[in-house]
Design a protein around this motif. Structure first.
Motif, PDB file in Angstrom:
ATOM      1  N   ILE A 297       4.417  -8.519  -8.779  1.00 13.98           N
ATOM      2  CA  ILE A 297       5.273  -8.758  -9.943  1.00 13.98           C
ATOM      3  C   ILE A 297       4.422  -8.872 -11.208  1.00 13.98           C
ATOM      4  CG2 ILE A 297       6.810 -10.445 -11.031  1.00 13.98           C
ATOM      5  CD1 ILE A 297       7.901 -11.046  -8.219  1.00 13.98           C
ATOM      6  N   ALA A 298       3.323  -9.613 -11.104  1.00  9.01           N
ATOM      7  CA  ALA A 298       2.440  -9.766 -12.265  1.00  9.01           C
ATOM      8  C   ALA A 298       1.846  -8.427 -12.682  1.00  9.01           C
ATOM      9  CB  ALA A 298       1.326 -10.764 -11.935  1.00  9.01           C
ATOM     10  N   GLY A 299       1.497  -7.591 -11.672  1.00  7.07           N
ATOM     11  CA  GLY A 299       0.954  -6.269 -11.984  1.00  7.07           C
ATOM     12  C   GLY A 299       1.966  -5.401 -12.702  1.00  7.07           C
ATOM     13  N   PHE A 300       3.235  -5.487 -12.288  1.00  6.49           N
ATOM     14  CA  PHE A 300       4.280  -4.699 -12.947  1.00  6.49           C
ATOM     15  C   PHE A 300       4.523  -5.218 -14.361  1.00  6.49           C
ATOM     16  CE2 PHE A 300       8.858  -3.549 -13.595  1.00  6.49           C
ATOM     17  CZ  PHE A 300       8.660  -2.181 -13.637  1.00  6.49           C
ATOM     18  N   GLU A 301       4.441  -6.530 -14.533  1.00 10.66           N
ATOM     19  CA  GLU A 301       4.612  -7.097 -15.866  1.00 10.66           C
ATOM     20  C   GLU A 301       3.506  -6.621 -16.812  1.00 10.66           C
ATOM     21  OE1 GLU A 301       4.723 -11.234 -14.909  1.00 10.66           O
ATOM     22  OE2 GLU A 301       6.930 -11.298 -14.863  1.00 10.66           O
ATOM     23  N   GLU A 302       2.274  -6.425 -16.278  1.00  7.37           N
ATOM     24  CA  GLU A 302       1.191  -5.886 -17.099  1.00  7.37           C
ATOM     25  C   GLU A 302       1.545  -4.491 -17.604  1.00  7.37           C
ATOM     26  OE1 GLU A 302      -3.126  -7.538 -16.024  1.00  7.37           O
ATOM     27  OE2 GLU A 302      -2.239  -6.323 -14.438  1.00  7.37           O
ATOM     28  N   ILE A 303       2.130  -3.675 -16.709  1.00 10.19           N
ATOM     29  CA  ILE A 303       2.545  -2.322 -17.115  1.00 10.19           C
ATOM     30  C   ILE A 303       3.620  -2.413 -18.184  1.00 10.19           C
ATOM     31  CG2 ILE A 303       3.613  -0.174 -16.319  1.00 10.19           C
ATOM     32  CD1 ILE A 303       2.403  -0.759 -13.550  1.00 10.19           C
TER      33      ILE A 303
ATOM     34  N   ARG B 115       4.094  -4.792 -20.341  1.00 12.48           N
ATOM     35  CA  ARG B 115       3.496  -5.210 -21.614  1.00 12.48           C
ATOM     36  C   ARG B 115       2.773  -4.040 -22.285  1.00 12.48           C
ATOM     37  NH1 ARG B 115       2.613 -10.111 -18.744  1.00 12.48           N
ATOM     38  NH2 ARG B 115       0.531  -9.466 -18.055  1.00 12.48           N
ATOM     39  N   PHE B 116       2.120  -3.195 -21.466  1.00 13.93           N
ATOM     40  CA  PHE B 116       1.460  -2.013 -22.024  1.00 13.93           C
ATOM     41  C   PHE B 116       2.484  -1.118 -22.713  1.00 13.93           C
ATOM     42  CE2 PHE B 116       0.313   2.433 -21.846  1.00 13.93           C
ATOM     43  CZ  PHE B 116      -0.990   2.443 -22.292  1.00 13.93           C
ATOM     44  N   VAL B 117       3.636  -0.899 -22.056  1.00  9.94           N
ATOM     45  CA  VAL B 117       4.678  -0.036 -22.621  1.00  9.94           C
ATOM     46  C   VAL B 117       5.241  -0.649 -23.896  1.00  9.94           C
ATOM     47  CG1 VAL B 117       6.946   0.984 -22.210  1.00  9.94           C
ATOM     48  CG2 VAL B 117       5.246   0.965 -20.379  1.00  9.94           C
ATOM     49  N   ASP B 118       5.461  -1.972 -23.895  1.00 10.96           N
ATOM     50  CA  ASP B 118       5.980  -2.636 -25.095  1.00 10.96           C
ATOM     51  C   ASP B 118       5.012  -2.484 -26.264  1.00 10.96           C
ATOM     52  OD1 ASP B 118       8.314  -3.481 -23.915  1.00 10.96           O
ATOM     53  OD2 ASP B 118       7.527  -5.446 -23.326  1.00 10.96           O
ATOM     54  N   LYS B 119       3.713  -2.617 -25.973  1.00 18.59           N
ATOM     55  CA  LYS B 119       2.717  -2.576 -27.031  1.00 18.59           C
ATOM     56  C   LYS B 119       2.484  -1.172 -27.550  1.00 18.59           C
ATOM     57  CE  LYS B 119      -2.146  -3.657 -27.988  1.00 18.59           C
ATOM     58  NZ  LYS B 119      -3.410  -4.219 -27.446  1.00 18.59           N
ATOM     59  N   ASN B 120       2.459  -0.170 -26.640  1.00 17.48           N
ATOM     60  CA  ASN B 120       2.070   1.193 -27.033  1.00 17.48           C
ATOM     61  C   ASN B 120       3.239   2.153 -27.199  1.00 17.48           C
ATOM     62  OD1 ASN B 120      -1.088   1.161 -26.760  1.00 17.48           O
ATOM     63  ND2 ASN B 120      -0.314   0.077 -24.974  1.00 17.48           N
ATOM     64  N   GLY B 121       4.432   1.729 -26.739  1.00 15.18           N
ATOM     65  CA  GLY B 121       5.602   2.586 -26.895  1.00 15.18           C
ATOM     66  C   GLY B 121       5.592   3.814 -26.015  1.00 15.18           C
TER      67      GLY B 121
ATOM     68  N   ASP C 210      -9.363  10.872 -22.089  1.00 14.50           N
ATOM     69  CA  ASP C 210      -9.267  10.123 -23.336  1.00 14.50           C
ATOM     70  C   ASP C 210      -8.640   8.752 -23.155  1.00 14.50           C
ATOM     71  OD1 ASP C 210      -6.845  11.359 -22.649  1.00 14.50           O
ATOM     72  OD2 ASP C 210      -6.142  11.349 -24.729  1.00 14.50           O
ATOM     73  N   LYS C 211      -8.220   8.427 -21.923  1.00 18.21           N
ATOM     74  CA  LYS C 211      -7.600   7.130 -21.641  1.00 18.21           C
ATOM     75  C   LYS C 211      -8.637   6.177 -21.051  1.00 18.21           C
ATOM     76  CE  LYS C 211      -3.413   8.747 -22.606  1.00 18.21           C
ATOM     77  NZ  LYS C 211      -3.680  10.165 -22.738  1.00 18.21           N
ATOM     78  N   ASP C 212      -8.530   4.890 -21.403  1.00 23.75           N
ATOM     79  CA  ASP C 212      -9.490   3.946 -20.841  1.00 23.75           C
ATOM     80  C   ASP C 212      -9.109   3.615 -19.401  1.00 23.75           C
ATOM     81  OD1 ASP C 212      -7.716   1.611 -20.688  1.00 23.75           O
ATOM     82  OD2 ASP C 212      -7.923   1.465 -22.859  1.00 23.75           O
ATOM     83  N   ILE C 213     -10.022   2.935 -18.713  1.00 25.79           N
ATOM     84  CA  ILE C 213      -9.858   2.697 -17.283  1.00 25.79           C
ATOM     85  C   ILE C 213      -8.639   1.842 -16.992  1.00 25.79           C
ATOM     86  CG2 ILE C 213     -11.399   0.696 -17.315  1.00 25.79           C
ATOM     87  CD1 ILE C 213     -10.924   3.204 -14.432  1.00 25.79           C
ATOM     88  N   PHE C 214      -8.293   0.925 -17.908  1.00 22.06           N
ATOM     89  CA  PHE C 214      -7.147   0.066 -17.661  1.00 22.06           C
ATOM     90  C   PHE C 214      -5.843   0.857 -17.728  1.00 22.06           C
ATOM     91  CE2 PHE C 214     -10.486  -2.761 -19.168  1.00 22.06           C
ATOM     92  CZ  PHE C 214     -10.478  -3.713 -18.147  1.00 22.06           C
ATOM     93  N   GLU C 215      -5.730   1.776 -18.689  1.00 24.44           N
ATOM     94  CA  GLU C 215      -4.510   2.580 -18.758  1.00 24.44           C
ATOM     95  C   GLU C 215      -4.381   3.461 -17.524  1.00 24.44           C
ATOM     96  OE1 GLU C 215      -2.148   5.835 -21.561  1.00 24.44           O
ATOM     97  OE2 GLU C 215      -3.832   4.691 -22.385  1.00 24.44           O
ATOM     98  N   ARG C 216      -5.495   4.055 -17.071  1.00 23.89           N
ATOM     99  CA  ARG C 216      -5.423   4.880 -15.875  1.00 23.89           C
ATOM    100  C   ARG C 216      -5.069   4.046 -14.638  1.00 23.89           C
ATOM    101  NH1 ARG C 216     -10.411   6.856 -17.936  1.00 23.89           N
ATOM    102  NH2 ARG C 216     -11.552   6.392 -16.013  1.00 23.89           N
TER     103      ARG C 216
END
Length: 397
Positions: A36-42, A44-50, A58-64
């Motif tokens: 659940i926490a891992g999905f919440e991280e995703i 938050r990424f979508v909320d921040k980056n749209g 060109d993507k950093d390791i966390f986005e991949r």
């Protein structure tokens, strides 16, 4: 998924967002909580980056990592059921075509390899070996990164560094010595720019080696309180990709005299056209071609009246600047980008009558070009933009 995992294996799988077969119980297990926490991280990424996280160099390791984790969750029935009610963004049902065709072959082993964790087993479902000390340290360093709360302070530094790399004011060199790790230095590690913001006192390890605690800020907004030897190990593990970013202006960019060891790179030239085209004739003192060449300028402009890039007319050289120790093409790109708002929109027929649009001509006064060169030279150009209405460089808002 095979049974018989150790707690350590389960924890690693959970960090990847991969659910293994467990006996369902009423209360959530720690593993379910981590999914659940891992999905919440995703989310938050979508909320921040749209956008949905994706793959690519060109993507950093966390986005991949987020992108692969999301794909795994889409494939896992139990994992989807666990988080489906949370999916207000429709991520589990969304189509997310991946440009990298090799992604279909990217299994969990490959993902671990991207994170710098070697996996000896043929697949994650058969992971039975105990990780080495170095593997554990690598995993701890990745997991040890945290959000840099004051990243707004560091973000302009990374933006300036990128501009100076693009212009050739800085370059990257293979990391070689631990002594290169000092406060204020920039590196490229794991595909990310890293800035050594702080360094604690130098101490001796049990093995008699020097080490110090660092505060390292990364260009994706995270930071790590890693040891100097940990950064050294990460840079060495990257091979040729582990780079040190040099200090600006390692040699003179524009100079009348050169020092021993300086390497000539070419010449910036500014030309004025003798064309009788109405637009050029009406603005002759303002219409300039800005270019960079590795050849003699006079040779470069020979036969200008036969080339559309020179407006099919002879030209006069109004300014030149010799270059040393700098990337010509990057500098030319930077100059053209600065004056892009004033690019001359003109169409010239070639010798066969075909319409051509030269791209290196600008409606800009010579003094503005001279100022841009000086500001590239002193490293302040990133603070300015060209304003055609004032025909001058102005401070960014």
């Amino acid at each position: 998924m095979s049974k018989g995992f150790t707690d350590e294996d389960d924890a690693l799988l959970a960090e990847l967002g991969v659910e293994i077969e467990t006996k369902k119980i009423a209360a959530r297990t720690p593993r379910e909580e981590r999914i659940i926490a891992g999905f919440e991280e995703i989310q938050r990424f979508v909320d921040k980056n749209g956008r949905v996280p994706g793959h690519g160099d060109d993507k950093d390791i966390f986005e991949r990592l987020f992108a692969t984790r999301l794909e795994r969750l889409r494939e896992l029935g139990e994992g989807r059921d666990l988080i489906s009610d949370m999916d207000h963004q429709g991520l589990l049902a969304a189509e997310n075509p991946v440009e990298d065709t090799a992604l279909e072959d990217l299994d969990d082993d490959a993902l671990l390899a991207e994170l710098g964790i070697a996996v000896e087993a043929p697949s994650i479902s058969e992971l039975k070996h105990v990780r080495s000390t170095s593997e554990k340290k690598a995993a701890e360093e990745v997991a040890g990164r945290e959000k840099c709360e004051e990243f707004d302070t560091f973000k302009p530094l990374f933006e300036q560094i990128q501009k100076e790399l693009d212009s050739g004011l800085r370059e990257t060199r293979k990391f070689e010595l631990k002594a290169e790790i000092e406060p204020g230095r920039f590196f490229i590690v794991g595909g990310q720019k890293a800035y050594v913001a702080e360094m604690g006192d130098i101490e001796l390890t049990d093995h008699g080696r020097t080490d110090a605690r660092l505060r390292v800020v990364f260009d994706n907004g995270t930071q790590s309180k890693m040891l100097m030897r940990s950064l050294q190990r990460a840079l060495n593990a990257d091979g040729d990709a582990g780079r040190r970013i040099t200090e600006p202006n390692a040699g003179p960019l524009f100079a009348d005299e050169t020092a021993e060891g300086d390497e000539a790179s070419g010449t910036i030239y500014v030309l004025r056209s003798r064309s009788d085209h109405p637009l050029v004739a009406a603005n002759r003192e303002l219409v300039h071609k800005i270019g960079v060449t590795s050849n003699d300028v006079e040779k470069r402009i020979a036969g200008a009246q036969l080339q559309t890039t020179f407006l099919m007319a002879k030209v006069d050289v109004v300014a030149t600047y010799d270059l040393y120790n700098i990337n010509r093409s990057k500098l030319e790109t930077l100059l053209h980008r600065i004056f892009a708002p004033a690019q001359l929109d003109i169409e010239i027929p070639d010798r066969l009558g075909r319409p051509m649009k030269p791209r290196e001509w600008f409606l800009v006064p010579l003094f503005a070009i001279e100022e841009a060169v000086e500001r590239i030279k002193d490293g302040t150009i990133s603070r300015y933009v060209y304003d055609p209405s004032n025909a001058a460089l102005v401070l960014r808002d």
